[in-house]
Design an enzyme around this catalytic site. Structure first.
Site, PDB file in Angstrom:
ATOM      1  N   SER A  42       0.824  -1.211   0.000  1.00  0.00           N
ATOM      2  CA  SER A  42       0.000   0.000   0.000  1.00  0.00           C
ATOM      3  C   SER A  42       0.855   1.256   0.000  1.00  0.00           C
ATOM      4  CB  SER A  42      -0.952   0.023   1.196  1.00  0.00           C
ATOM      5  OG  SER A  42      -0.396   0.705   2.294  1.00  0.00           O
ATOM      6  N   ILE A  43       0.218   2.361  -0.363  1.00  0.00           N
ATOM      7  CA  ILE A  43       0.881   3.665  -0.394  1.00  0.00           C
ATOM      8  C   ILE A  43       1.260   4.130   1.005  1.00  0.00           C
ATOM      9  CG2 ILE A  43      -1.189   5.123  -0.148  1.00  0.00           C
ATOM     10  CD1 ILE A  43      -0.002   6.836  -2.485  1.00  0.00           C
ATOM     11  N   LYS A  44       0.640   3.538   2.021  1.00  0.00           N
ATOM     12  CA  LYS A  44       0.884   3.960   3.396  1.00  0.00           C
ATOM     13  C   LYS A  44       2.309   3.628   3.868  1.00  0.00           C
ATOM     14  CE  LYS A  44      -3.309   5.495   4.430  1.00  0.00           C
ATOM     15  NZ  LYS A  44      -3.612   6.846   4.916  1.00  0.00           N
ATOM     16  N   ASP A  45       2.994   2.758   3.140  1.00  0.00           N
ATOM     17  CA  ASP A  45       4.390   2.479   3.495  1.00  0.00           C
ATOM     18  C   ASP A  45       5.212   3.763   3.489  1.00  0.00           C
ATOM     19  OD1 ASP A  45       3.630  -0.143   3.531  1.00  0.00           O
ATOM     20  OD2 ASP A  45       4.864  -0.783   1.848  1.00  0.00           O
ATOM     21  N   ALA A  48       4.350   5.896   6.622  1.00  0.00           N
ATOM     22  CA  ALA A  48       4.702   5.177   7.848  1.00  0.00           C
ATOM     23  C   ALA A  48       6.195   5.312   8.133  1.00  0.00           C
ATOM     24  CB  ALA A  48       4.309   3.707   7.717  1.00  0.00           C
TER      25      ALA A  48
END
Length: 453
Positions: A42-45, A48
């Site tokens: 996901s793009i959230k890597d 994060a």
């Protein structure tokens, strides 16, 4: 040699992929920034890792400490990967609205997961926001990242997502379309792109039940806009600090159903197995197609991978139960049932009293009669009632003496419209056999429900 030192070095530099079929009726070129190519899918890597690096630099996260975050799943995965590499513990708080797959994946990489109710106010002590804040006070040497108000969230996209899109399109991008949740992705990417070209249009996609759209249009935080929705990973019931509404040009809302159906179309027509937000992103774009011109180059951000949703939007039964999937055949109706629902049958030599008891126990009106695995007849509540009414002692007779002609057996792919003509007053059900050789029954009520949904 081109060897990465650890998994975190593989974050970013995800591809732009042209859409060819779903967007064929649009006047312009549409490409997707497919961020499920990140290691955490996901793009959230991106954010994060950035939040963690900033927390380390500011001394808020110390060696051996515990990461605490409320997450719909994807941010947690990015933080968990970073924690594995850097030696931190993780406690993630999520809601019961999120898919089970997300929680299981977080546990697989060593995180503790706490599930809270979704349909409570943000300031409710049971909300996942409140629980995360409480844990941050109770757990020694811990830090609550708070992705909603942590500006390192949008900084990650200003530093990586925006520049990548600008370079990959050689500065020719005219529109960015992105679902809006914490605000980090859409705001950070937009801030960079607007600095490069203020005319680039930024379209944020929202869900009905979220208050973001009305806030954008009126500046009013209207709690009456907030109600439960099924879409995951975007939409909010408050305004996170990551938002800078001045860099967003338009908000567009989509329904839970339209987003889910479009995600499935992306998989079948483009080979892109994406999450809920990707489907909603494209659906929002389609709703705004009247604003597009032939020379436009639209970039849609696809946040995460479909593996997070195999028990939901990629599950026929889940979709049918919510009225999200059109029922077209005998097979569709059967697939919409719980997997535990089995066919109730009876033998010709069983007593009629057993048939009566089965009807009462399972609340059914039709029972096929099987003899040595073959269909030999049928029992119906209406037919049985007439016979028992005429002769009360018939309950002691065998089924063979009172059974009616067997229900018709149809192909498993028989259209619902055809089933409607086969089920009559005299014949209340039809049977079909699946690929494994198992029989299934459909009654007039199944057909009525299917045609009415």
């Amino acid at each position: 040699m081109d060897i990465k030192n650890n998994i975190l070095e593989t974050i970013g530099n995800t591809p732009l992929i042209r859409l060819n079929k779903i967007t064929r009726d649009l006047p312009c070129q549409v490409v997707a920034k497919v961020d499920y190519f990140n290691p955490g899918n996901s793009i959230k890597d991106r954010m994060a890792l950035k939040m963690l690096e900033v927390a380390e630099a500011e001394g808020k996260l110390k060696p051996g400490g515990t990461i605490i975050e409320c997450t719909s799943g994807n941010t947690g995965m990015g933080l968990a990967l970073a924690a594995v590499v850097k030696g931190y513990k993780c406690i993630f708080v999520t809601t019961d609205k999120q898919s089970k797959e997300k929680a299981d994946i977080l546990k697989a990489v060593g995180a503790e997961v706490i599930v809270c109710p979704a349909n409570v106010a943000p300031d409710d002590p049971k909300s996942y926001y409140s629980v995360a804040k409480r844990l941050a006070k109770e757990v020694p040497n811990s830090y609550h990242f708070n992705q909603y108000d942590n500006l390192a969230n949008r900084l990650a996209h200003y530093e990586t997502t925006g520049p990548e899109i600008w370079e990959q399109t050689e500065g020719k991008i005219t529109h960015l379309v992105c679902t809006a949740g914490t605000g980090g992705t859409v705001t950070g990417t937009a801030q960079f792109l607007k600095e490069k070209n203020k005319d680039i249009q930024i379209w944020a996609i929202d869900v009905y039940g979220s208050l973001l759209t009305k806030y954008f249009n009126t500046g009013e935080i209207d709690e009456n806009e907030v109600y439960p929705y099924i879409s995951e990973g975007f939409g909010e019931d408050f305004i996170p600090a990551n938002y800078d509404m001045s860099v967003i040009d338009k908000f567009e809302q989509v329904t839970d159903k339209d987003g889910a159906v479009m995600a499935r179309k992306l998989a079948k027509e483009e080979g892109l197995f994406c999450g809920y937000s990707a489907g909603s992103c494209i659906q929002g774009l389609m709703q705004l197609k009247g604003s597009l011109k032939p020379d436009d180059l639209v970039v849609c951000i696809f946040h995460d991978h479909g593996s997070r949703y195999v028990g939901k939007i990629y599950n026929d039964q889940w979709m049918m139960e919510r009225g999200f999937l059109d029922v077209k055949s005998f097979k569709d109706i059967v697939n919409g049932r719980p997997s535990t629902q089995k066919l109730i049958t009876i033998h010709p030599q069983d007593p009629v009293s057993k048939a009566v008891e089965l009807m009462k126990t399972y609340d059914i009106e039709h029972i096929p009669v099987f003899d040595n695995g073959q269909v030999s007849g049928a029992i119906s509540e209406s037919g049985l009632f007439q016979k028992v009414f005429s002769n009360a002692d018939i309950k002691n007779e065998t089924v063979a003496k009172v059974m009616e002609p067997a229900f018709p057996i149809v192909d498993f792919l028989t259209p619902v419209e055809k089933l409607k003509t086969l089920i009559t007053k005299e014949n209340g059900a039809v049977l079909g056999k699946d690929d494994a050789g198992n029989y299934h029954i459909i009654t007039k009520y199944d057909v009525i429900q299917a045609l009415g949904s």
